[in-house]
Motif scaffolding. Structure first.
Motif, mmCIF file in Angstrom:
data_model
loop_
_atom_site.group_PDB
_atom_site.id
_atom_site.type_symbol
_atom_site.label_atom_id
_atom_site.label_comp_id
_atom_site.label_asym_id
_atom_site.label_seq_id
_atom_site.Cartn_x
_atom_site.Cartn_y
_atom_site.Cartn_z
ATOM 1 N N SER A 114 12.955 -22.674 24.809
ATOM 2 C CA SER A 114 12.779 -21.024 24.767
ATOM 3 C C SER A 114 14.017 -20.520 24.473
ATOM 4 O O SER A 114 15.184 -21.068 24.806
ATOM 5 N N LEU A 115 13.917 -19.130 24.002
ATOM 6 C CA LEU A 115 15.118 -18.413 23.900
ATOM 7 C C LEU A 115 15.942 -18.302 24.916
ATOM 8 O O LEU A 115 17.017 -18.697 24.786
ATOM 9 N N GLN A 116 15.410 -18.037 26.078
ATOM 10 C CA GLN A 116 16.054 -18.006 27.298
ATOM 11 C C GLN A 116 16.872 -19.335 27.545
ATOM 12 O O GLN A 116 18.246 -19.190 28.069
ATOM 13 N N ARG A 157 17.433 -9.637 19.322
ATOM 14 C CA ARG A 157 17.411 -8.419 20.162
ATOM 15 C C ARG A 157 17.059 -8.547 21.345
ATOM 16 O O ARG A 157 16.045 -8.057 21.842
ATOM 17 N N VAL A 158 17.754 -9.441 22.025
ATOM 18 C CA VAL A 158 17.282 -9.694 23.338
ATOM 19 C C VAL A 158 17.713 -8.416 24.242
ATOM 20 O O VAL A 158 18.830 -8.087 24.061
ATOM 21 N N PRO A 159 16.825 -8.016 25.259
ATOM 22 C CA PRO A 159 17.018 -6.820 26.022
ATOM 23 C C PRO A 159 18.481 -7.063 26.571
ATOM 24 O O PRO A 159 18.767 -8.109 27.389
ATOM 25 N N LYS A 182 19.447 -5.876 29.452
ATOM 26 C CA LYS A 182 19.275 -6.274 30.876
ATOM 27 C C LYS A 182 19.144 -7.694 31.032
ATOM 28 O O LYS A 182 19.854 -8.420 31.634
ATOM 29 N N ARG A 183 18.339 -8.623 30.270
ATOM 30 C CA ARG A 183 18.207 -10.076 30.269
ATOM 31 C C ARG A 183 19.475 -10.579 29.912
ATOM 32 O O ARG A 183 19.995 -11.431 30.726
ATOM 33 N N TRP A 231 21.856 -10.120 32.946
ATOM 34 C CA TRP A 231 21.430 -11.039 34.027
ATOM 35 C C TRP A 231 21.810 -12.661 33.874
ATOM 36 O O TRP A 231 22.411 -13.109 34.581
ATOM 37 N N LYS A 274 25.533 -14.907 46.371
ATOM 38 C CA LYS A 274 24.531 -16.114 46.348
ATOM 39 C C LYS A 274 25.416 -17.366 46.204
ATOM 40 O O LYS A 274 25.279 -18.396 46.598
ATOM 41 N N LYS A 301 23.346 -0.854 50.647
ATOM 42 C CA LYS A 301 22.759 -2.192 50.232
ATOM 43 C C LYS A 301 23.856 -3.140 50.041
ATOM 44 O O LYS A 301 23.885 -4.382 50.365
#
Lengths: 613, 804
Positions: free
Chosen positions: B661-663, B686-688, B690-691, B694, B731, B752
């Motif tokens: 997949s693209l991701q 045109r990947v957002p 935010k994605r 991340w 993490k 936080k």
């Protein structure tokens, strides 16, 4: 549980009768092929078969070796082969290949195919087409119903959901009808049958037909009423995260045929352990219907009790010690073992579920159910997709959003789908197509703009015409009307009061007090009214096909009238079962749940994936 | 006899069925001139004419009746024509090709456990057998040595489920079975007796009688030949056998022109030419004006009616007679019986004798006597009495000359009630049959329904009534009697060429499953399909679909399916697994571009080669465009672009990206350190933001490229905020890096962030600064006992906030 339970709950009929019946039939079928034989079993029949007849029983009836159907050439050397399969074309084709390969090799064997629960003409057609019809004998093993517990019966047909609701293939309807017929002939006659949904109606008709064809025996009814319900009447409930213990265990560890396999992280050794989860397990029986937040309290109380029981032996003399060892100790040890397992299972669940994300996930779900802060929910889902949290979970949230909101706005619809495809591959285009067909994930229809218009127009005219208008408008838009249903049936309790999960008020406790499952609410309402009257609006919103038929003799006001068989066509979740158990306790009913398969959000959605080609 | 035969029975072929069956008569069977055709007549046993028609086919050698009351006419050329009781032709079969030349010399129709059989002997002296005409299997028997032309006589035997032929050729006697021809010698029959000219086998095939040219009669068991009973010298014309029911003593009846002789007892003169028909317990003698039954008087009757009989039955009968006369003698007789303690036997005898009697008055007298006797018995089961009464009533009814079935009680018992009803039905005595069923209280399923079914099948053949009228009549009579299948009746109607009537009748059929096969046969496929769908039985639907698929051309087939969504989806399911190409055609026909697009996408995954895959996807794009599904079209196009891109990189760098997949592609690229390419994808698709952020964040952190990460964080303002950076760093267990980003976090998330890096003091400060009570609480809950100072500080701040 501190329920205001009614004391006079009726006794459940003995469902183990079903097991004995099918076991005898299987043995009879195996005897039909005398001599040693190898048995090939469809992989998804393995666990159900295990509940009916264990390996030693099979061996007693001259089954030599057991194989799983793997769609590969076989290695068996036996000259008699028996196939125990579901009536699926692929499997039959594989058998044809096996037979033809043997023929080509000049090997002579006897083949017998046992279809369960029934054979389909299509399967025989394949045998004929492949030229092996004369070489095999076929039989049917009427294994329709597997009692998973004293109040749960499963047809173990997970494909029912996809075949029936997605593909429109009604081949299993008759199976469901036959299953109902079997229950009717064993525990009937039923005095009243209610139902909602197209498939329910057809199942009912199929059953009636079979009743008319067969002969009737007047017997003492053990089950009074029957309620048939289609899964597509309520998609919201199975899409929610389960928070009742049994449901949680199913969501996380996957209960298979009433049995769960706890992995090393639970058993704290390298081995995994299979545990039967049913009412025989005393510890489990007490916590299965509890909200998860209560489970630890229960378990620790239990542990203390157990310790006291152990401690009793301190002050004992020899004689007492003897009786203690021979009578109680074994039970205590068993309980001890189970207790420790459930405790570590709970810990493992805790680890997974008390993380920040889970709380937020639940919050989002509750918002969706209530219809608050939808924008935030959408961005949460977006982030969920972008961060690749889980393919199925993201899909679940998308569907929940669509179902509760009556579809997504075109803009959101496109962008969320596009992002999902980027995350998990373009093959999910087919998944989306399936979801749309089922109405699980749709674009908002122009009908929705009607509501906007309606409110505008509504302001202009007086109240009376407004009511009429509402009717007119809502009949224009067909699809799910979760919001309206929720208002009508009071599915979402007012959130301003604190909900004490230790003392559940209503069925909403199974979703932390945020939502009463629609399916169970409908059942409750109909049973309360003894008919569908007063629920016309609801059934119209659900898109109908409701029916209520009075059958045999409603005269006897016996206990059997308070035993209600609920048949979920397309599967039901453990949460729903818990809700019904709660309802039963409140109202002095006992429910027996018959389902085509136990489902949950993941199974439901996995059945709709189309990327497994 | 009702009949008036002008020429008597001479020169005719006569066949009468046993068990009081009908009689068929064919005059001058061998007259060959075409101008005068022989007449075939069928009569009931009482001589009432049932049918009569000129014989138009070839010369007939033999007539015979099957067990189902069908008339079999064996022709010279070996063809066997089958007619029903009413003279309508049913079907025909042939006894073999070679017979056409050699011609049938003689034929016999016989009954075996398998049904009705036919045996012939041809001009070439060969025998051919068919043991069951319903399931025709011809068997040619072996040659008989030395047999030329017609054998002098022969008979068919059935024993031990085997059919054999006994044939005499001159003085020799042979038994023919499937494989062999064995000569047999009747013990005690001397060779001087000459050749055997007649032979006869008893009804049960148990006994045999042979008659030689020197006039000697030999009788004995048929096979193996045993026990000569007697040897006589006569010159008979006809020979038949009967059995004495009680004595088990077979007797032979011989008939000359005008004389009948019962061997060993008596002779009767005959008034005219007659025909003998062997029955189970006697011989029917059919003459041109009368018919008689010659039967040995059953023992019970003998006992009772013998002159001066002292049998208990006789006494009881007498007692009753006296009682009727109000004479005290009744008591004397009765006492006599009672003294011997045989009253029970007496009653039984009377009942039994009544059963065997023909005359209703005698029957009544005997039954009354029995009933009288019964009064003096305390424990005596009335069953026999009651059954006999009922049976007699039925027997008397069928013996009535209008019905004409002269059955004896023994025959009735042998043939069973079921068969009797069948026979009544064959003769179309429907009302009587129904009465009998009701009278004898036979369950509807076996009785009335069966009669009605037959009646209905017969009714639909009435040509003079309209379809509508017949359908109504049938429905009115049959109603919903159990066991009557409307589809069977409809099938019959269709056979008679009345499809419209058949459809009307099918409408009454409750079970759709039964309607469908006939509708298919009638080529009403559309109707069949909709009925099948209605039935809810998918197997049935599937049967019809398969049938249609083979019957119709594709276009019509698809059109038909289109109107039946249930069938269509079923067929689709099947095609998906079996014939994907058909599925495509199906969508094409419907102009279902959306599904076509899906279809291409599905098949693209099956294609292993990239070119093939792209071609499939291109087709999918075209279809989606036609379906106006822009989203899917665009998504597919992007997929194609991605595939090409992956291919390029795979070729260049061996990245192994194809199909991801693209991701996943971007992830893989980043983990390979190909950030540039990843960025290219990010822009191209045109990947957002935010994605992408991340992704890059986690990817860099996982590879612990902290410097890169820092650079990245500064590249522009983070669309996902900086708390994410903090968390991801933590993490990956790098508190130091995490701390770098804490300062950048928005004020709302500061607490936080501090907490995430475990900086309680920072968190406390931030919380206090923001004067946020719940945040302070959150920090407090994380504090342990050692953080006394901090806790005080927080508590103070809380109190201060609360005051405001």
């Amino acid at each position: 549980m501190a329920h205001s339970a009614r004391r006079d709950s009726p006794e459940l009929p003995d469902l183990s009768l079903l097991k004995r019946l099918v076991r005898d039939q299987l043995i009879y079928l195996l005897e039909q092929l005398p001599g040693k034989k190898d048995l090939f079993i469809d992989s998804d029949l393995m666990s159900p078969l295990d509940r009916i007849a264990n390996v030693s029983t099979l061996k007693q009836h001259e089954v030599d070796k057991l194989y799983k159907v793997e769609h590969k050439p076989i290695v068996s050397i036996s000259d008699q082969i028996c196939f125990l399969i579901r009536p699926r074309i692929q499997t039959v084709k594989w058998i044809c290949d096996v037979v033809n390969a043997d023929k080509a090799a000049g090997k002579f064997r006897r083949y017998k195919i046992i279809f369960t629960p029934q054979k389909f003409y299509a399967c025989e057609a394949v045998l004929e087409e492949q030229g092996v019809f004369g070489d095999v004998t076929t039989d049917e093993w009427a294994f329709y119903l597997l009692p998973l517990d004293e109040d749960i019966i499963s047809l173990e047909l997970p494909e029912f959901f996809r075949d029936n609701f997605l593909a429109g293939d009604q081949r299993w309807v008759r199976t469901a009808g036959s299953a109902l017929h079997l229950l009717h002939s064993l525990f009937g006659p039923f005095s009243k049958v209610y139902g909602i949904g197209r498939c329910s109606k057809m199942t009912y008709e199929s059953w009636r037909e079979q009743v008319e064809q067969g002969e009737q025996k007047a017997r003492h009814a053990e089950i009074g009423n029957v309620f048939l319900i289609d899964r597509d009447v309520d998609f919201v409930t199975p899409l929610c995260s389960q928070v009742v213990y049994e449901g949680l265990v199913d969501d996380i560890f996957r209960i298979k045929c009433g049995c769960v396999e706890f992995g090393p992280e639970v058993t704290s050794s390298d081995k995994s352990i299979k545990v039967m989860l049913n009412s025989q397990d005393k510890v489990f029986n007490e916590i299965r219907n509890e909200h998860f937040s209560n489970v630890f309290g229960f378990l620790s109380q239990k542990a203390r009790n157990l310790q006291t029981a152990y401690d009793k032996r301190r002050g004992m003399d020899i004689q007492q010690m003897k009786t203690f060892v021979s009578e109680e100790l074994k039970g205590l040890k068993q309980e001890h073992r189970l207790l420790s397992l459930h405790i570590s299972a709970s810990e493992s669940i805790m680890k997974k579920k008390t993380k920040q994300d889970f709380q937020e996930l639940l919050k989002t779900e509750h918002c969706l159910l209530e219809g608050f802060e939808i924008r935030e929910c959408i961005s949460f889902i977006e982030e969920h997709i972008n961060r690749q949290v889980s393919m199925i979970e993201s899909l679940r949230l998308l569907c929940l959003l669509s179902v509760t909101e009556n579809g997504l706005l075109p803009k959101d619809f496109k962008s969320l789908k596009a992002q999902y495809l980027q995350s998990y591959g373009a093959d999910h285009l087919l998944t989306f197509s399936n979801l749309r067909q089922l109405g699980l994930l749709v674009e908002q229809q122009p009908g929705e703009t009607l509501t906007v218009m309606e409110s505008k127009v509504g302001k202009l005219v007086n109240d009376r015409t407004a009511v009429k208008l509402t009717d007119a408008f809502s009949s224009l838009a067909k699809k799910s009307h979760f919001r309206a249903l929720s208002k009508k049936l009071n599915l979402v309790p007012k959130s301003d009061e604190e909900y004490d999960l230790r003392v559940p008020r209503d069925m909403a406790y199974i979703f932390s007090g945020a939502y009463i499952p629609l399916s169970c609410k409908i059942i409750e309402q109909v049973l309360e009214r003894d008919s569908w009257t007063g629920l016309e609006e609801v059934t119209r919103l659900i898109n109908g096909h409701e029916f209520a038929v009075t059958g045999a003799d409603p005269k006897s006001k016996s206990d059997a009238q308070r035993i209600i068989l609920v048949m979920f066509l397309g599967g039901c979740t453990f949460s729903e079962i818990s809700a019904l158990r709660f309802l039963g306790k409140e109202r002095g009913y006992k429910f027996i749940v018959v389902t085509t398969a136990i489902t949950n959000s993941s199974r439901l959605l996995e059945a709709l994936l189309d990327n497994n080609v | 006899m009702f009949w008036s035969l002008r020429d008597g029975l001479g020169d005719s072929l006569v066949a009468a069925a046993p068990y009081g069956g009908p009689i068929a008569l064919l005059r001058e069977p061998l007259r060959r001139s075409p101008s005068t055709r022989p007449q075939l007549e069928i009569y009931s046993a009482s001589g009432a004419s049932i049918a009569s028609f000129p014989w138009k086919s070839g010369p007939v050698v033999h007539l015979g009746w099957s067990v189902n009351d069908e008339l079999l006419c064996v022709q010279e050329d070996g063809t066997v024509l089958i007619y029903d009781l009413f003279g309508s032709f049913k079907r025909h079969f042939s006894m073999g090709q070679e017979v056409v030349q050699s011609q049938v010399l003689e034929a016999k129709v016989f009954h075996s456990p398998y049904g009705t059989g036919v045996a012939i002997v041809t001009g070439s002296s060969r025998f051919t057998l068919a043991t069951n005409i319903e399931d025709l299997k011809l068997r040619r028997l072996p040659e008989v040595p030395g047999l030329q032309g017609q054998p002098s006589c022969w008979a068919v035997l059935t024993q031990d489920r085997q059919t054999k032929v006994l044939v005499s050729s001159g003085p020799e006697l042979y038994v023919l079975d499937n494989t062999s021809c064995t000569a047999v010698y009747p013990p005690g029959l001397s060779p001087q007796a000459g050749s055997i000219v007649h032979m006869s086998v008893s009804f049960s095939y148990k006994y045999l009688a042979l008659f030689t040219e020197t006039g000697r009669l030999w009788t004995g068991f048929s096979l193996p030949l045993q026990l000569p009973v007697c040897l006589l010298t006569f010159e008979p014309v006809y020979l038949s056998r009967c059995r004495r029911p009680r004595s088990q003593q077979p007797s032979v009846v011989l008939m000359w022109d005008r004389l009948l002789l019962v061997v060993g007892s008596s002779r009767f003169p005959l008034e005219d030419q007659s025909v003998l028909v062997g029955e189970l317990d006697g011989v029917r003698i059919i003459g041109s004006i009368s018919q008689e039954l010659l039967q040995e008087v059953p023992l019970v009757c003998q006992d009772i009616f013998k002159i001066a009989s002292m049998a208990p039955g006789a006494l009881l009968l007498e007692a009753h007679r006296e009682y009727e006369k109000s004479s005290q003698k009744a008591d004397e007789y009765l006492r006599e019986i009672k003294e011997q303690n045989v009253l029970g036997d007496a009653v039984r005898q009377c009942v039994e004798a009544a059963a065997h009697e023909y005359d209703p008055d005698t029957q009544k007298a005997l039954m009354r006597a029995a009933s009288f006797g019964k009064c003096f018995l305390t424990e005596f089961s009335p069953d026999q009495f009651v059954t006999t009464c009922r049976e007699l009533r039925v027997l008397n009814a069928v013996r009535e000359s209008s019905v004409g079935m002269p059955l004896t009680h023994t025959q009735f018992k042998q043939m069973t009630l079921q068969v009797l009803i069948d026979r009544l039905v064959y003769r179309q005595f429907y009302p009587l049959a129904i009465e009998v069923c009701r009278y004898l209280k036979i369950p509807d399923y076996q009785g009335v329904s069966r009669v009605l079914k037959h009646w209905a099948s017969c009714k639909v053949q009435q040509k003079d009534l309209t379809d509508e009228a017949i359908a109504r009549a049938v429905c009115a009579k049959v109603g919903d009697s159990p066991g009557v299948s409307y589809s069977d009746v409809a099938a019959k109607a269709y056979e008679c060429g009345r499809p419209e009537l058949a459809i009307k009748l099918l409408d009454f059929e409750a079970r759709s499953g039964e309607q469908v096969p006939l509708l298919l046969k009638m080529k009403r496929s559309q109707l069949a399909l909709s009925k099948a769908v209605e039935s809810g039985d998918t197997d049935l639907v599937y049967t019809v679909v398969t049938y249609l698929k083979n019957e119709m051309n594709r276009g019509d087939f698809f059109m038909t399916l289109r109107n039946q969504p249930v069938a269509l989806s079923l067929y689709r399911q099947f095609c998906k697994l079996q014939e994907p190409q058909t599925l495509k055609d199906l969508f094409n026909q419907d102009d279902d571009h959306q599904e076509l697009g899906n279809f291409y996408v599905t098949s693209s995954y099956r294609d292993k080669r990239l070119e093939g895959r792209l071609a499939q996807l291109q087709s999918a794009v075209d279809e989606y465009n036609k379906a106006k599904n822009d989203f899917a079209a665009k998504a597919t196009e992007e997929e194609m672009r991605l595939l090409r891109f992956q291919r390029k990189l795979d070729d260049e760098k061996g990245a192994g990206l194809l199909g991801l997949s693209l991701q996943a592609t971007m992830e893989a690229l980043m983990s390979l350190g190909l950030h540039k390419q990843a960025e290219q994808l990010y822009r191209d698709f045109r990947v957002p933001d935010k994605r992408y952020w991340w992704l890059k964040l986690t990817s860099l952190a996982e590879k612990e490229q902290w410097e890169e990460l820092e650079k990245f964080s500064k590249s522009k303002k983070s669309p996902i905020g900086y708390l994410a950076f903090v968390e991801v760093c933590m993490k990956n267990n790098n508190r130091h890096e995490a701390k770098k980003y804490v300062s950048k976090v928005t004020p709302e998330q500061k607490v936080k962030a501090h907490l995430a890096v475990g900086d309680l003091e920072g968190a406390a400060d931030a919380a206090i600064e923001r004067r946020n009570e719940s945040e302070m609480g959150a920090v407090l809950s994380r504090c342990s006992a050692s953080d006394r100072l901090l806790m005080d500080k927080l508590n103070r701040a809380r109190v201060a906030t609360a005051k405001k």
